[in-house]
Design a protein around this motif. Structure first.
Motif, short mmCIF file in Angstrom:
data_model
loop_
_atom_site.label_atom_id
_atom_site.label_comp_id
_atom_site.label_asym_id
_atom_site.label_seq_id
_atom_site.Cartn_x
_atom_site.Cartn_y
_atom_site.Cartn_z
N LYS A 299 0.97 -1.09 0.07
CA LYS A 299 0.10 -0.06 -0.08
C LYS A 299 0.73 1.27 0.00
O LYS A 299 2.01 1.24 0.01
N ARG B 52 0.79 -5.06 -6.02
CA ARG B 52 -0.34 -4.13 -6.00
C ARG B 52 -1.78 -4.93 -6.36
O ARG B 52 -1.63 -5.36 -7.30
N ARG C 58 -3.97 3.77 -10.28
CA ARG C 58 -2.50 4.53 -10.51
C ARG C 58 -2.79 4.76 -12.12
O ARG C 58 -2.38 5.80 -12.41
N SER D 104 -5.84 -1.20 -7.30
CA SER D 104 -4.90 -0.13 -7.10
C SER D 104 -3.99 0.14 -8.20
O SER D 104 -3.97 1.41 -8.74
#
Length: 459
Positions: free
Chosen positions: A42, A76, A84, A80
Motif C-alpha cells: 500500500k 499491488r 494508478r 490499485s
DNA sequence: AAGGCTGTCAACCGCTGCGTT
DNA sequence: AAACGCAGCGGTTGACAGCCT
C-alpha cells in the motif's frame, strides 16, 4: 501550489505498513487460493512500479486489472493498478491546475450533477474524477470560510438556462430537486423562483419524484427550510411564495397532485420514470459554515445570531424568507456532503444542550429534539442513525425544538417574531405532529390527517 | 525557529452495478 | 436464482508543502 517533492519521492511505507490484501474488500471475496497470495503493498507508488504498470498496459491494454497484478508481479491489487493508471499514468491526462474555464465548467456541472465526479470528469478531457473531487472539496472549504457562494450566480443561471436545451440526464432542475430534498440552499439568487417556474423543466421534478417514500420527502425539506418562514416573514407572503414556487407542495398538503401524478399511501407515484440517477442521499447542512455577517443582513431576529453554530435550518430559511428567495444560491457550505458539518453540528448541539435547561419534557436525553423524535412517527429517523443525528443536532434554537427563546443564545431575539418558539404553546406539539410525516406503514386513510395540524402557513 | 493551520494531492476504503459462472 | 468476480464510483484519510503567527 507546487509540490517540491514528487509523489514518487515520498518515503515508501515501511514493512510494517505493508498491509495484507485480505483487508481489502475485493480481496476478501477472493478465492482461498488467491488470498494465500503475496502480501500486497500500500501507499505511494514508486517510479519502478509505475514503469512496470505503464509498460504492461501499453503492451496489453486495459483489460483485467487483477491479471495485470498477476502478470507483472506488482505487489499491488488490481484495484490499485487501475487507479494508478487512470489517475496518473494515462497518457491523455492533463497535468497542472485547473484553468478558469475548467473551474467554471466544474461549477456548472456540479450544479447540474451534484457529486457525480466521474460524469463530470467525462466532460473534462484529461481530468480525473479524483482531481475534480479534490478541487470541489477544497472549494467547499474555501467558500465556507470566506462566505462566498459555491455557485456563482451567473453560473447557476447559465446552467439553469442551458438545462432547457440540454438533454442531460441529470439536469439542473433535478439537481434542484435533489437539493431540496437535501435542504440545500444553493439556488441562484439572480434566477429567482419565478425563473424556475418559467422554466418548463424547472420544478418539473416535483411530481416526477421517484417512488421514494413520501414520508421522507417533505419532512426533510420542511426541516431544513420552511421552519424559519414562520419565524421571519409575513406568513401570508411566504405562503404566497410557496404556492408559486411549490405547486406540488401545496398539492401535497392538500393530499393531491394535479395531473396524473397522484400520491397515495405516502408515496409519490410517478407516471414516467425518473431520468438520471437519483439517490436519496442524506440531507446536508448547507449553512453550517456560512458567515453570520451574511445572514445578519437578513435575519436580525435570527435566534442563532451569536452562536458559533447557528441552526442551519433556521438560518437558511430565515435568509430565504427575508430575502424573498432572492438569495438562494449564495449559501456557502453546500457540499452535498453531510459528513463534514454533521460532527460539528452534533458537538455543538451537545454542548448547547448542556447549557440549556430547556422547558422540554425530554427527560431522557435533555435534547428537545430527542423528545420530538422519540415521540414521533418519524420512523425513518429511527432507522437512519445519520438522519437521526442530523435532526438531533439541531440546535435548541431550532424551531424544531421547544427551547424557550429566553434561553437562546441570542441577545436580540424577538419571540414575537417567532411564534413557533413559544415552547408552552400547544401549537408546538401540533407543529411537530404536523411536521412529522406518516410512516409508509401508517398509510391508512388518515395517514396524512395530521397535516391539518400544520402551522397556519401550510394550511 | 517552532507550531498550527490550510491547501493539495494521492491513495485507500466501502459499496454498488453488472456480467459471468 | 445465487454466487462470484470485476470495474467503477464516491467518500474519506493521510502525507506533505507552504503560509502565518
Amino acid at each position: 501550489m507546487t509540490r517540491a517533492k514528487s509523489e514518487s519521492d515520498r518515503v515508501m511505507p515501511g514493512p510494517d505498513q505493508v498491509d495484507l490484501a485480505s483487508h481489502d474488500d475485493d480481496s476478501a471475496r477472493e478465492s482461498p487460493r488467491r488470498r494465500a497470495g503475496p502480501q500486497l503493498k500500500k501507499g505511494p507508488w514508486t517510479p519502478a512500479e509505475d514503469a512496470i504498470l505503464e509498460a504492461y498496459v501499453k503492451k496489453h491494454g486495459v483489460q483485467n486489472w487483477n491479471v495485470v497484478q498477476k502478470d507483472t508481479g506488482l505487489l499491488r491489487c488490481g484495484k490499485s493498478c487501475r487507479l494508478r493508471w487512470a489517475n496518473h499514468l494515462r497518457p491523455d491526462l492533463k497535468k497542472g491546475t485547473f484553468t478558469k474555464e475548467e473551474e467554471n465548467l466544474i461549477i456548472k456541472l456540479h450544479s447540474k450533477m451534484g457529486n457525480k465526479w466521474a460524469r463530470m470528469a467525462a466532460r473534462l478531457p484529461g481530468r480525473t474524477d479524483n482531481e475534480i473531487k479534490n478541487y470541489w472539496n477544497t472549494r467547499i472549504k474555501k467558500c465556507q470560510r470566506t462566505s462566498t457562494p459555491i455557485y456563482p450566480a451567473e453560473i447557476c443561471l447559465q446552467a439553469s438556462n442551458e438545462d432547457q436545451h440540454e438533454s442531460a440526464d441529470f439536469s439542473f432542475s433535478e439537481k434542484l430537486a435533489n437539493d431540496l430534498l437535501h435542504g440545500n440552499g444553493l439556488y441562484d439568487p439572480s434566477s429567482t423562483w419565478g425563473d424556475f417556474i418559467d422554466d418548463q423543466e424547472a420544478l418539473s421534478y416535483a411530481p416526477q419524484l421517484p417512488d421514494v417514500s413520501f414520508s421522507n420527502l417533505p419532512g426533510l425539506y420542511f426541516e431544513s427550510t420552511n421552519h424559519g418562514f414562520v419565524d421571519q416573514v409575513n406568513q401570508a407572503e411566504v405562503l404566497k411564495e410557496s404556492e408559486i414556487s411549490f405547486p406540488w407542495l401545496n398539492a401535497a398538503i392538500n393530499g393531491t397532485f394535479d395531473g396524473s401524478h397522484a400520491f397515495s399511501n405516502g408515496n409519490f407515484s410517478t407516471s414516467r420514470p425518473m431520468t438520471g440517477p437519483w439517490k436519496m442521499e442524506l440531507p446536508s447542512f448547507q449553512f453550517a459554515g456560512s458567515d453570520p455577517n451574511n445572514w445578519s443582513a437578513y435575519s436580525r431576529t435570527c435566534a442563532a445570531q451569536g452562536a458559533n453554530f447557528a441552526d442551519p435550518c433556521m438560518r437558511s430559511s430565515a435568509a430565504m424568507a427575508s430575502a424573498k428567495f432572492e438569495h438562494m444560491c449564495m449559501i456557502p457550505g453546500n457540499s452535498g456532503q453531510l459528513e463534514e458539518p454533521l460532527p460539528e453540528a452534533h458537538a455543538v448541539s451537545s454542548a448547547e444542550n448542556q447549557q440549556l435547561s430547556v422547558g422540554s419534557s425530554s427527560a431522557s436525553t435533555g435534547s428537545p429534539c430527542d423528545a420530538m423524535v422519540e415521540t414521533s412517527e418519524l420512523h425513518f429517523l429511527e432507522r437512519d442513525p445519520n438522519l437521526y443525528a442530523l435532526v438531533n443536532s439541531c440546535s435548541p434554537a431550532s424551531p424544531l425544538c421547544q427551547a424557550s427563546p429566553d434561553e437562546l443564545p441570542c441577545s436580540d431575539f424577538s419571540s414575537a417574531a417567532s411564534p413557533v418558539f413559544v415552547s408552552d404553546e400547544p401549537t408546538i406539539l401540533q407543529y411537530e405532529k404536523g411536521f412529522l410525516l406518516p410512516h409508509p406503514e401508517d398509510s391508512g386513510a388518515d395517514a396524512f390527517s395530521h397535516w391539518n395540524a400544520m402551522p397556519p402557513i401550510f394550511q
